[in-house]
Design an enzyme around this catalytic site. Structure first.
Site, PDB file in Angstrom:
ATOM      1  N   ARG A 161      20.600  22.481  15.156  1.00  0.00           N
ATOM      2  CA  ARG A 161      20.962  23.745  15.812  1.00  0.00           C
ATOM      3  C   ARG A 161      22.467  23.822  16.048  1.00  0.00           C
ATOM      4  NH1 ARG A 161      17.674  24.150  21.018  1.00  0.00           N
ATOM      5  NH2 ARG A 161      18.268  26.341  21.041  1.00  0.00           N
ATOM      6  N   ARG A 171      16.749  19.912  29.013  1.00  0.00           N
ATOM      7  CA  ARG A 171      16.313  21.266  29.377  1.00  0.00           C
ATOM      8  C   ARG A 171      14.794  21.397  29.341  1.00  0.00           C
ATOM      9  NH1 ARG A 171      18.801  26.568  26.468  1.00  0.00           N
ATOM     10  NH2 ARG A 171      17.657  25.882  24.632  1.00  0.00           N
ATOM     11  N   LYS A 196      24.112  30.735  28.533  1.00  0.00           N
ATOM     12  CA  LYS A 196      24.098  32.193  28.363  1.00  0.00           C
ATOM     13  C   LYS A 196      22.908  32.810  29.088  1.00  0.00           C
ATOM     14  CE  LYS A 196      23.762  32.124  23.804  1.00  0.00           C
ATOM     15  NZ  LYS A 196      23.655  30.669  23.562  1.00  0.00           N
ATOM     16  N   ARG A 249      24.104  36.135  15.517  1.00  0.00           N
ATOM     17  CA  ARG A 249      24.234  34.697  15.281  1.00  0.00           C
ATOM     18  C   ARG A 249      25.034  34.420  14.014  1.00  0.00           C
ATOM     19  NH1 ARG A 249      20.538  32.631  19.165  1.00  0.00           N
ATOM     20  NH2 ARG A 249      19.929  30.519  18.766  1.00  0.00           N
ATOM     21  N   ARG A 268      10.926  22.784  24.944  1.00  0.00           N
ATOM     22  CA  ARG A 268      10.826  23.545  23.691  1.00  0.00           C
ATOM     23  C   ARG A 268      10.906  22.586  22.510  1.00  0.00           C
ATOM     24  NH1 ARG A 268      15.397  28.123  24.422  1.00  0.00           N
ATOM     25  NH2 ARG A 268      15.555  27.661  22.215  1.00  0.00           N
TER      26      ARG A 268
END
Ligand code: AMP
Length: 208
Positions: free
Chosen positions: A165, A127, A13, A88, A154
């Site tokens: 998540r 990532r 996204k 969310r 992260r």
């Protein structure tokens, strides 16, 4: 054009949003970026949000809703916005609809970037994010290709948090696909392809 970007964490996204901002100048409102900035700045909101973020849990609705309301009121969001990572859950989606209608505005499109979970897990594990500009890269990017800043992993992209998540996404966020389908504004693109190919479909879906 007022857009909501939907999709699991790591679906791409943010990457697609960065391109839309570059080419069309739409205001990009990423609640994850806003929250990370609050954490980095050591604000009261940042202090409250950090423990939820580190655990891969959702930050309490009211904190995020206030943040989005404030951001939507800013000058650059008046001619259109792209919400990334918000809403969310259903409470946030209903609140957004109510807020927008009070302002005489509405969503034009909810765009789902669809990627299978096994691919998501692989992507999130490799990532890396730029500490300076937020650019999203991979483990092979030692410095940020965009600004030369330091790339880091992260905390919530570490393996122990990724599963949580995705569970949170499945339980709380994925029902929004049906919510927006019901409103007749859902569009879906297959996000499991090269970013440039996905971007062509994103533009088509948004009539850009
Ligand atoms: P993201 O960068 O969108 O993956 O967001 C990173 C983290 O910020 C999430 O795992 C949540 O802890 C928090 N967060 C971002 N957006 C929201 C939201 N709309 N509601 C609650 N928490 C959020």
């Amino acid at each position: 054009m007022n857009i909501v970007l939907l999709g699991a964490p790591g679906a791409g996204k943010g990457t697609q949003a960065q391109r839309l901002v570059r080419d069309f100048g739409v205001a990009h409102i990423s609640t994850g970026d806003l929250l990370r900035a609050a954490v980095k700045g050591g604000t009261e909101l940042g202090i409250q949000a950090k423990k939820f973020m580190d655990a891969g849990e959702l930050v309490p609705d009211q904190l995020v809703i206030d943040l989005v309301k404030e951001r939507l009121a800013q000058e650059d969001a008046q001619n259109g916005f792209m919400l990334d990572g918000f809403p969310r859950n259903t409470v946030q989606a209903v609140t957004l609809d109510t807020e927008l209608s009070a302002l005489g505005r509405e969503l034009d499109c909810a765009l789902l970037v669809d990627v299978p979970y096994p691919v998501i897990i692989k992507r999130l594990s490799s990532r890396r994010t730029c500490r300076e500009c937020g650019y999203t890269g991979t483990a092979s990017d030692t410095v940020c290709p965009s600004c030369g800043g330091e790339m880091y992993q992260r905390d919530d992209d570490k393996p122990e948090t990724i599963k949580n998540r995705l569970d949170v996404y499945e339980k709380s966020t994925s029902p929004l696909v049906e919510y927006y389908r019901g409103q007749g504004i859902l569009k879906t693109v297959d996000g499991n392809r090269d970013v440039d190919v996905v971007y062509e479909d994103v533009k088509k879906a948004l009539n850009l």
